[in-house]
Design a protein around this motif. Structure first.
Motif, short mmCIF file in Angstrom:
data_model
loop_
_atom_site.label_atom_id
_atom_site.label_comp_id
_atom_site.label_asym_id
_atom_site.label_seq_id
_atom_site.Cartn_x
_atom_site.Cartn_y
_atom_site.Cartn_z
N ARG A 49 -53.77 -45.48 78.73
CA ARG A 49 -53.32 -45.43 77.35
C ARG A 49 -52.52 -46.68 76.96
NH1 ARG A 49 -48.34 -43.90 75.61
NH2 ARG A 49 -47.69 -43.22 77.68
N LEU A 51 -51.98 -46.63 73.57
CA LEU A 51 -51.43 -45.93 72.41
C LEU A 51 -49.97 -45.52 72.63
CD1 LEU A 51 -51.98 -44.48 69.64
CD2 LEU A 51 -52.71 -42.50 70.97
N GLU A 103 -47.77 -47.30 63.15
CA GLU A 103 -48.89 -48.21 62.93
C GLU A 103 -48.39 -49.53 62.32
OE1 GLU A 103 -53.29 -48.11 60.87
OE2 GLU A 103 -51.54 -47.77 59.62
N HIS A 113 -54.60 -52.36 67.90
CA HIS A 113 -55.35 -51.35 68.66
C HIS A 113 -55.03 -49.93 68.21
CE1 HIS A 113 -51.58 -52.21 70.76
NE2 HIS A 113 -51.60 -50.98 71.19
N GLU A 114 -53.95 -49.71 67.49
CA GLU A 114 -53.60 -48.36 67.04
C GLU A 114 -53.92 -48.22 65.56
OE1 GLU A 114 -49.63 -47.22 68.21
OE2 GLU A 114 -49.85 -48.14 70.19
N LEU A 137 -53.10 -40.84 64.95
CA LEU A 137 -53.11 -42.26 65.28
C LEU A 137 -54.07 -42.41 66.45
CD1 LEU A 137 -51.65 -44.90 64.44
CD2 LEU A 137 -49.99 -44.45 66.26
N CYS A 139 -56.50 -44.65 69.22
CA CYS A 139 -56.65 -45.90 69.95
C CYS A 139 -57.99 -45.85 70.68
CB CYS A 139 -55.50 -46.10 70.93
SG CYS A 139 -55.52 -47.73 71.68
#
Lengths: 372, 462, 101
Positions: A49, A51, A103, A113-114, A137, A139
């Motif tokens: 991850r 994110l 974000e 990327h998010e 959100l 990713c």
């Protein structure tokens, strides 16, 4: 230039350091009190991850993500990596506002990327999710992998590169010897020119011996896995203001985790699961996926993790000794970063400027400045 | 959460004897039973069995009547049909009854969770129609049910012979007993006969069973060295080889009952992480117990076969001993008093268990019956073969917790109960290390799968 | 396949009737679901989620989890641990379970 290195701890980070150092011609011995991947590295939720990372970790996570794409060429195994994407779900408008702000913050740092997704997009990606969630959100490219398989692959590659693994040896003493160190465990002694501390939850003890104590606690995030169920979920799902990590594997089992902690029994080197805490997780899952209340839990477990006060790791040179490198305290989200730890450690060992920004992870951040 | 003085899990001879003994010393125990009625597996369905001809099940079975009567004392809080899904080292117990979860706490716990049959992983052992001798006996006791067509019994051990004679008395046709006891075992067991003679009655019973089978002309094939079950989707035939003969022999049958002894059911003692050791004589794991049958966790004791196989009679004696231990732990008896009262029990126990070395040696299953070959399933739930486990060993897996991550072996519905001992032994063999070093699955709650919904509710009430 | 030494009707024992998939099954009061199935000519109770292989009761004492069936809408019930009740609906389990909201 073969210098003797002892890596303490055969978790993912220790194996990563061993692989990269062996690559560079160091004579590496990895010592573990149990076996490679026994704790956090081998039994975590397996989330890969970027994110939601701490801003300081984002560049590392992005670099690590590139390594995950090429895992097979690095260690000869894809480590079970599946880039199915991750989504942090908003359960209400307040959550949505938090994700919105996140974000914006990430984009201001120059990363993209998010991405915020709305209710319709969320529904499209997660048809099984309860209807009340207003968005999320996402990713893309994040995903999950198999933790123990990963540690094993890295360990085997490190061994192929010449690293030696000594399992079942608990280091009980460290003393300076010549320009290096002598480590003792049981009847055995290990001499090293360079010491690498990758001992996870047991790193704090080493730091104390080295004269640079750190605020580290051992925690045990709990996980539970269900019976095999028909596929209903591809993406890894997290929640915004409650601890949750939720994913379904190809074999149909669903893994539920995300940070609710069990009880660490440091003396027995184990973590106990607390069903009460797991019930909190169960509650979150059932509110997001109501049909999951019928799902049977087959197993629960917990791995022992090193958690720092500020929830980011210690990566860098010792503040006290020029022949000690630290890489620990990944605070329950170090698995994804494993592939780049070794590269950073190797850079430091060779006295090169690391290619990635690691100043925020310096151990010095915990040391009160001397009053002038 | 309510705290009770004593909670006993299980109502086999050990659990029932522990409960009545504790009651004698003023302790009113809670007794938890997964089954709908007391008796454990050995005295299963004793009060409701449709098999009323007492000759069929035999006097040893009916001897359980007095223990079951004892458990009926209204002061004993008996809870049938109740599943334990959690036990912590702090002695909190999670219960599930009628789909409702509940937590209770105990000052002292006696685990009397008994034994299970040793897995016998032969090719085809997952086919419908292949069951265990124990299951055949449970069907007989609880439902008066017996195989319809001529049945094949295969393996070794007292239970296999007992079931054969019970079937015989019930008029069930036995196609054959395929005896896997290696031929040289009788000689090896001989040196343990002096011990066995201290419990001559059990020894004579065994001899009696064999004689009964022989007189009835039951086909008893000895020295069976290989065995497989075949059929498409269901058992159709059993094939075997005899020592010294390379040809397969065949019998058509829809029912094959396997058995090769019993081993302690350590699921709960493992899950609380009691110290366990590998018993090389009994080829099984067991928790380490002290003279009061206490584990290394304060307030948790084990009585009966769950602490090492001793048999029904000795299990009841251990139940008494554990009951005394509970009285001692709960300050109902002084150490001197309990020791004095324990003395005759310990003596009787020593006499009764003197036959164990003889039985353990005689019926010790040979390696080929414990280590499945490469194509045979070790883990029935996740369908993992012996070969896959061996390949994991080559990859560097030293213990069962490592192979689990790669193969999911042990992670299916039975939670490792059926494959645990097999995988430990397979890995020990492949890695040429001891079973002790190889270790066992790390088990965690829930002991039986529970739903997320039940879990969420349990926490509210806990 | 199992038969009863004496049918429950013949011994004046209470009888219950339950449903197994499309079949109606008669059993003796006090039987476990597994015993009732095995004595009614039903030899398979599920297929595995791994390979869809057929499975049947194996240990009859709650250890092996082979006899999992769906009872009155509750999946993964150990048939050897539950007593039959009049009017009970028992279903085989095929492969992995599908959960619906």
């Amino acid at each position: 230039m073969s210098r003797r290195v002892v890596v303490v701890g055969a978790g993912f980070h220790g194996c990563s350091a061993a692989l990269r150092l062996s690559n560079q011609g160091y004579e590496v011995t990895v010592i573990d009190k149990a076996y490679a991947g026994r704790h956090a590295s081998g039994v975590n939720a397996g989330g890969v991850r970027r994110l939601g990372r701490h801003p300081a970790e984002i560049p590392l996570a992005i670099a690590a993500w590139e390594r995950w794409q090429n895992m097979t060429s690095i260690v000869g195994d894809d480590c079970g990596f599946r880039p199915v994407g991750q989504i942090k779900v908003a359960e209400n408008n307040n959550d949505m506002a938090i994700l919105n702000e996140r974000e914006r913050q990430v984009q201001n740092l120059g990363y993209h990327h998010e991405k915020l997704i709305n209710r319709d997009e969320l529904r499209k990606r997660l048809p099984a999710l309860a209807g009340h969630c207003p968005g999320g959100l996402a990713c893309d490219g994040d995903g999950f992998a198999n933790p123990y398989r990963t540690v094993t692959a890295w360990r085997r590659e490190a061994e192929r590169q010449g690293a030696c693994f000594r399992e079942g040896i608990e280091i009980t003493d460290i003393e300076p010897k010549g320009n290096g160190w002598r480590l003792s465990g049981g009847e055995e002694h290990f001499d090293a020119d360079l010491l690498v501390n990758c001992a996870g939850a047991w790193s704090g003890e080493l730091c104390k011996w080295l004269g640079e104590p750190v605020p580290l606690t051992a925690e045990a995030p709990m996980l539970m896995i269900t019976e095999r169920l028909s596929p209903f979920l591809g993406t890894v799902v997290g929640a915004t203001s409650r601890p949750l990590s939720f994913k379904q594997f190809e074999n149909g089992t669903v893994l539920i985790g995300g940070g609710v902690c069990g009880v660490v029994d440091i003396a027995r080197h184990v973590a106990e699961t607390r069903l009460g805490g797991l019930a909190e997780n169960a509650d979150t899952v059932v509110s997001l996926f109501p049909f999951m209340k019928e799902a049977r839990i087959m197993r629960t477990w917990a791995g022992v993790e090193a958690v720092m006060q500020d929830h980011i790791p210690v990566i860098g040179l010792s503040s006290q000794h020029d022949n000690v490198i630290h890489a620990f305290g990944f605070s329950a989200h170090g698995y994804q970063l494993g592939p780049i730890t070794g590269e950073i450690v190797a850079d430091l060992a060779m006295e090169r400027e690391p290619k990635l920004p690691i100043t925020p992870f310096s151990i010095q951040r915990f040391q009160t400045p001397c009053p002038e | 959460m309510i705290t009770h003085d004593l909670v006993i899990l299980g109502t086999g001879p050990a659990g029932m004897a522990a409960a009545t003994t504790a009651l004698e010393y003023g302790i009113t125990p809670v007794v938890i039973d997964e089954q709908p009625a007391a008796g454990g597996q050995i005295y299963r369905a004793l009060e409701s069995t449709p098999v009323r001809d007492r000759r069929i099940l035999g006097e040893d079975y009916w001897s359980g009547e007095s223990l079951i009567k004892g458990l009926k004392d209204p002061q004993i809080d008996y809870r049938p049909a109740t599943t334990v899904w959690q036990l912590t080292r702090q002695r909190e117990i999670g219960l599930l009854h009628d789909d409702k979860a509940e937590m209770i706490c105990a000052r002292h716990i006696i685990l009397a969770t008994g034994a299970m049959e040793r897995p016998m992983p032969i090719p085809g052992w997952t086919l419908p129609g292949v069951m265990t001798a124990g299951s055949g006996q449970i069907l007989l006791k609880s439902a008066g049910a017996v195989p319809q067509a001529p049945v094949v019994l295969a393996g070794c051990g007292p239970l296999l012979l007992l079931l054969a004679t019970q079937y015989l008395r019930a008029g069930v046709e036995i196609a054959a007993i395929l005896d896997t006891t290696p031929r040289n075992r009788y000689r090896a067991a001989l040196k343990h006969t002096p011990g066995a003679l201290r419990n001559a009655s059990t020894l004579l019973k065994g001899v009696g069973l064999l004689r009964e089978l022989r007189r009835a002309g039951v086909r008893h094939i000895k020295g069976v060295s290989a065995l497989r079950a075949e059929g498409s989707g269901q058992l159709e035939r059993v094939l075997w080889k005899q020592q010294g003969d390379d040809n397969w022999q065949t019998l058509e049958t829809p029912t094959l009952l396997l058995h090769q002894g019993v081993i302690p059911n350590t699921q709960i003692t493992r899950a609380v992480d009691c110290h366990h050791e590998w018993d090389e004589q009994q080829l099984s794991w067991r928790p380490r117990l002290d003279e009061w049958l206490s584990t290394d966790i304060p307030g948790i004791a084990v009585a009966g076969d769950g602490g090492g196989i001793v048999g029904a009679k000795a299990a009841a004696m251990q139940g008494q001993l554990a009951g005394l231990g509970a009285a001692l732990a709960l300050d109902k008896l002084t150490l001197a008093n309990s020791t004095e009262r324990a003395q005759p029990i310990r003596k009787a126990l020593a006499r009764d268990t003197a036959i164990r070395p003889f039985l353990d040696v005689l019926y010790r299953p040979a390696k080929q019956w414990r280590l499945p070959d490469d194509d045979t399933l070790a883990c029935r739930c996740e369908e993992v073969t012996g070969g896959e486990i061996r390949r994991m060993a080559e990859m560097g897996c030293r213990g069962p917790n490592q192979t689990k991550s790669f193969t999911r072996c042990g992670m299916g519905p039975c939670q490792g109960r059926m494959c645990g001992i097999t995988v430990s032994e397979l890995l020990a063999d492949a890695n040429q290390q001891s079973v002790e070093e190889t270790g066992y699955y790390r088990l965690r709650p829930p002991f039986k799968p529970i739903t997320l919904g039940q879990l969420a509710k349990a926490a509210e009430e806990g | 396949m199992f038969k009863r030494l004496s049918p429950p009707e013949a011994t004046n024992e209470a009888v219950v009737t339950f449903h197994f998939d499309e079949q109606t099954v008669t059993a003796r009061l006090g039987d476990t679901v597994a015993a009732a199935l095995l004595t009614s000519g039903i030899s398979i109770c599920r297929s595995t989620p791994v390979s869809n292989a057929p499975r049947a009761p194996y240990c009859m004492m709650g250890v092996c989890f082979e006899c999992l069936v769906e009872v009155d809408g509750n999946p993964n019930v150990q048939a050897c641990q539950v007593e039959v009740r009049d009017g009970m609906h028992v279903h085989t389990q095929q492969g992995a379970r599908r959960l619906t909201s």
